[in-house]
Scaffold this motif. Structure first.
Motif, PDB file in Angstrom:
ATOM      1  N   GLY A  49       0.793  -1.211   0.000  1.00 45.60           N
ATOM      2  CA  GLY A  49       0.000   0.000   0.000  1.00 45.60           C
ATOM      3  C   GLY A  49       0.829   1.266   0.000  1.00 45.60           C
ATOM      4  O   GLY A  49       1.698   1.459  -0.853  1.00 45.60           O
ATOM      5  N   ALA A  50       0.586   2.134   0.981  1.00 48.90           N
ATOM      6  CA  ALA A  50       1.334   3.381   1.101  1.00 48.90           C
ATOM      7  C   ALA A  50       2.635   3.206   1.875  1.00 48.90           C
ATOM      8  O   ALA A  50       3.322   4.186   2.158  1.00 48.90           O
ATOM      9  CB  ALA A  50       0.472   4.444   1.771  1.00 48.90           C
ATOM     10  N   GLY A  51       2.972   1.954   2.217  1.00 52.91           N
ATOM     11  CA  GLY A  51       4.268   1.664   2.807  1.00 52.91           C
ATOM     12  C   GLY A  51       4.387   1.856   4.300  1.00 52.91           C
ATOM     13  O   GLY A  51       5.505   1.840   4.830  1.00 52.91           O
ATOM     14  N   ALA A  52       3.271   1.979   4.996  1.00 53.79           N
ATOM     15  CA  ALA A  52       3.328   2.285   6.433  1.00 53.79           C
ATOM     16  C   ALA A  52       4.094   1.227   7.219  1.00 53.79           C
ATOM     17  O   ALA A  52       4.763   1.542   8.208  1.00 53.79           O
ATOM     18  CB  ALA A  52       1.920   2.424   6.990  1.00 53.79           C
ATOM     19  N   ASN A  53       4.003  -0.027   6.817  1.00 58.19           N
ATOM     20  CA  ASN A  53       4.681  -1.112   7.528  1.00 58.19           C
ATOM     21  C   ASN A  53       5.745  -1.767   6.657  1.00 58.19           C
ATOM     22  O   ASN A  53       6.029  -2.964   6.794  1.00 58.19           O
ATOM     23  CB  ASN A  53       3.652  -2.159   7.983  1.00 58.19           C
ATOM     24  N   TRP A  54       6.340  -0.988   5.777  1.00 55.69           N
ATOM     25  CA  TRP A  54       7.311  -1.542   4.825  1.00 55.69           C
ATOM     26  C   TRP A  54       8.585  -0.706   4.856  1.00 55.69           C
ATOM     27  O   TRP A  54       8.916   0.003   3.919  1.00 55.69           O
ATOM     28  CB  TRP A  54       6.699  -1.551   3.423  1.00 55.69           C
ATOM     29  N   GLY A  55       9.292  -0.789   5.977  1.00 54.65           N
ATOM     30  CA  GLY A  55      10.537  -0.049   6.144  1.00 54.65           C
ATOM     31  C   GLY A  55      10.311   1.447   6.004  1.00 54.65           C
ATOM     32  O   GLY A  55       9.381   2.018   6.561  1.00 54.65           O
ATOM     33  N   ASP A  56      11.177   2.086   5.208  1.00 52.22           N
ATOM     34  CA  ASP A  56      11.090   3.532   4.987  1.00 52.22           C
ATOM     35  C   ASP A  56      10.298   3.850   3.731  1.00 52.22           C
ATOM     36  O   ASP A  56      10.363   4.949   3.197  1.00 52.22           O
ATOM     37  CB  ASP A  56      12.512   4.114   4.871  1.00 52.22           C
ATOM     38  N   CYS A  57       9.526   2.898   3.249  1.00 52.65           N
ATOM     39  CA  CYS A  57       8.765   3.044   2.001  1.00 52.65           C
ATOM     40  C   CYS A  57       7.598   4.017   2.168  1.00 52.65           C
ATOM     41  O   CYS A  57       6.953   4.072   3.215  1.00 52.65           O
ATOM     42  CB  CYS A  57       8.251   1.670   1.587  1.00 52.65           C
ATOM     43  N   ASN A  58       7.329   4.778   1.118  1.00 50.37           N
ATOM     44  CA  ASN A  58       6.174   5.673   1.108  1.00 50.37           C
ATOM     45  C   ASN A  58       5.101   5.214   0.129  1.00 50.37           C
ATOM     46  O   ASN A  58       4.176   5.962  -0.182  1.00 50.37           O
ATOM     47  CB  ASN A  58       6.611   7.098   0.759  1.00 50.37           C
ATOM     48  N   GLY A  59       5.241   3.978  -0.362  1.00 51.55           N
ATOM     49  CA  GLY A  59       4.282   3.443  -1.313  1.00 51.55           C
ATOM     50  C   GLY A  59       4.547   3.837  -2.745  1.00 51.55           C
ATOM     51  O   GLY A  59       3.806   3.440  -3.643  1.00 51.55           O
ATOM     52  N   GLY A  60       5.603   4.624  -2.990  1.00 48.22           N
ATOM     53  CA  GLY A  60       5.878   5.136  -4.329  1.00 48.22           C
ATOM     54  C   GLY A  60       6.766   4.236  -5.156  1.00 48.22           C
ATOM     55  O   GLY A  60       7.147   3.132  -4.764  1.00 48.22           O
ATOM     56  N   HIS A  61       7.112   4.737  -6.326  1.00 48.14           N
ATOM     57  CA  HIS A  61       7.931   4.011  -7.298  1.00 48.14           C
ATOM     58  C   HIS A  61       9.372   4.452  -7.103  1.00 48.14           C
ATOM     59  O   HIS A  61       9.905   5.248  -7.885  1.00 48.14           O
ATOM     60  CB  HIS A  61       7.422   4.331  -8.709  1.00 48.14           C
ATOM     61  N   ASN A  62      10.031   3.923  -6.061  1.00 50.95           N
ATOM     62  CA  ASN A  62      11.347   4.428  -5.711  1.00 50.95           C
ATOM     63  C   ASN A  62      12.138   3.421  -4.887  1.00 50.95           C
ATOM     64  O   ASN A  62      11.607   2.409  -4.413  1.00 50.95           O
ATOM     65  CB  ASN A  62      11.217   5.750  -4.942  1.00 50.95           C
ATOM     66  N   GLY A  63      13.432   3.720  -4.725  1.00 47.26           N
ATOM     67  CA  GLY A  63      14.334   2.819  -4.038  1.00 47.26           C
ATOM     68  C   GLY A  63      14.019   2.599  -2.584  1.00 47.26           C
ATOM     69  O   GLY A  63      14.417   1.578  -2.005  1.00 47.26           O
ATOM     70  N   ARG A  64      13.333   3.530  -1.945  1.00 47.41           N
ATOM     71  CA  ARG A  64      12.970   3.345  -0.541  1.00 47.41           C
ATOM     72  C   ARG A  64      12.081   2.121  -0.369  1.00 47.41           C
ATOM     73  O   ARG A  64      12.186   1.403   0.640  1.00 47.41           O
ATOM     74  CB  ARG A  64      12.271   4.589  -0.003  1.00 47.41           C
ATOM     75  N   CYS A  65      11.219   1.886  -1.352  1.00 47.40           N
ATOM     76  CA  CYS A  65      10.333   0.717  -1.292  1.00 47.40           C
ATOM     77  C   CYS A  65      11.029  -0.533  -1.837  1.00 47.40           C
ATOM     78  O   CYS A  65      10.898  -1.626  -1.281  1.00 47.40           O
ATOM     79  CB  CYS A  65       9.054   0.989  -2.083  1.00 47.40           C
ATOM     80  N   TRP A  66      11.785  -0.384  -2.922  1.00 47.53           N
ATOM     81  CA  TRP A  66      12.424  -1.545  -3.543  1.00 47.53           C
ATOM     82  C   TRP A  66      13.499  -2.153  -2.662  1.00 47.53           C
ATOM     83  O   TRP A  66      13.653  -3.376  -2.636  1.00 47.53           O
ATOM     84  CB  TRP A  66      13.006  -1.154  -4.896  1.00 47.53           C
ATOM     85  N   SER A  67      14.246  -1.316  -1.942  1.00 45.55           N
ATOM     86  CA  SER A  67      15.272  -1.869  -1.065  1.00 45.55           C
ATOM     87  C   SER A  67      14.646  -2.711   0.037  1.00 45.55           C
ATOM     88  O   SER A  67      15.166  -3.772   0.401  1.00 45.55           O
ATOM     89  CB  SER A  67      16.136  -0.752  -0.474  1.00 45.55           C
TER      90      SER A  67
END
Length: 361
Positions: free
Chosen positions: A327-345
């Protein structure tokens, strides 16, 4: 390895191929194997072969090479230009010279260069997952700015030769198996990718199911069907506008428009070829774009529906899928749910241990 954003042989001697039960890899000379195995001071040159010719790598990249994490550069008649190939070896590659290893092929997105795409930067730490502790060989080939991991229909554009699938499947994989101590069997070979590379991973797995037992897409472009014309527009934009040299809209898979002959787009569409993945371990990671602050984050919104369609297509074929919608990345590390390295890492930190467990290492 640090660069601007965006097998190694086992001994110092020349190696020959040998085969063993279930494995075929570079053999270690008896004298070398019997001596105290240790890591060399620098990665060794790999011989040319399989249509690949090595050329000098840029000095600023060579400076960052280590014996277990390094980039080489080669040319091939199949794809115009020079191409980096990054290889990460397990920590014990040199100290366990009789050991063979499974392989993960990791494909980058658009635009990208394997020499720098998976670097740590601005709080993004790919190195948490892409390192020698994985217990596998990790291979990151060049996928260009807009290869779409395919042999293009038109080989006569200003871009020159663009046979990317042939390059990867018929040259890179045999090159790796011949020169590194791989276990060259389907059950010990995985493929994964980010964005365009996510498409590439599914595309290659579907077209070459004899090669891969595991496949994963991180924010992948997984639906190019007629009901996802926005995804076709993304591909067309990469051809006609986003990158130089610009080429015509039909260069990759012919006409993208249903009113004309778009059969090559349908043949390349992962969603329409889900049945080919039967028996594989399949993982899909996707966000929903969160609160878009960049155009790339908005892209994740469109890719979410693409990934949902892929999941539904697999389940319609009674093919299980490991589904991770953060989703918006709330429980996925430093992810904001976007199309970026913060989520992919974060996705890679989750995926690599899973692949390792499936490999049994």
């Amino acid at each position: 390895m640090k660069y601007s954003r965006w097998a190694v042989l086992a001994t110092v001697c020349g190696l020959a191929l040998s085969s063993g039960a279930g494995t075929a890899h570079a053999a270690v000379p008896e004298a070398a194997a019997s001596s105290a195995a240790q890591e060399p001071a620098a990665p060794l040159d790999l011989p040319d072969g399989f249509g690949l010719t090595q050329v000098p790598t840029e000095p600023e990249i060579v400076e960052q090479n280590t014996p277990t994490d390094f980039v080489i550069t080669h040319t091939t008649p199949q794809v115009a230009g020079r191409h980096h190939l990054r290889i990460v070896l397990p920590d014990d590659y040199y100290t366990a010279p009789e050991k063979g290893y499974p392989v993960l092929y990791l494909l980058h997105g658009s635009p990208g260069d394997p020499a720098s795409y998976f670097d740590d930067y601005e709080g993004v730490t790919y190195s948490d997952a892409i390192n020698g502790e994985s217990g596998m060989i990790i291979v990151m080939p060049d996928g260009g700015q807009r290869s779409w991991y395919s042999d293009w229909l038109d080989q006569n554009t200003a871009a020159g030769a663009q046979n990317w699938e042939t390059f990867h499947i018929e040259q890179i994989i045999p090159f790796i198996d011949a020169n590194l101590r791989t276990i060259p069997t389907k059950d010990k070979r995985a493929i994964a990718g980010i964005s365009m590379g996510g498409f590439g991973a599914f595309h290659y797995a579907q077209r070459h199911p004899e090669l891969f037992s595991q496949v994963a897409a991180l924010s992948g472009d997984l639906d190019f069907g007629r009901d996802q014309m926005v995804m076709r527009e993304v591909v067309v934009a990469s051809l006609v506008a986003a990158y130089e040299p610009r080429v015509h809209s039909d260069a990759l898979w012919g006409s993208p428009y249903p009113a004309f002959d778009d059969h090559l787009w349908n043949e390349a569409d992962p969603n329409q070829n889900a049945a080919a993945m039967r028996g594989m371990d399949i993982s899909i990671y996707i966000g929903n774009g969160g609160i878009p602050v960049l155009d790339w984050d908005l892209m994740e919104f469109w890719l979410h529906s693409s990934s949902v369609n892929m999941k539904n297509a697999l389940e319609a074929e009674n093919i299980p899928v490991n589904w991770y919608d953060y989703g918006a990345g709330a429980n996925w590390g430093d992810c904001n749910g976007g199309h970026n390295g913060r989520c992919w890492s974060e996705s890679l930190r989750h995926l690599v241990p899973h692949i390792k467990e499936e490999f049994g290492v």
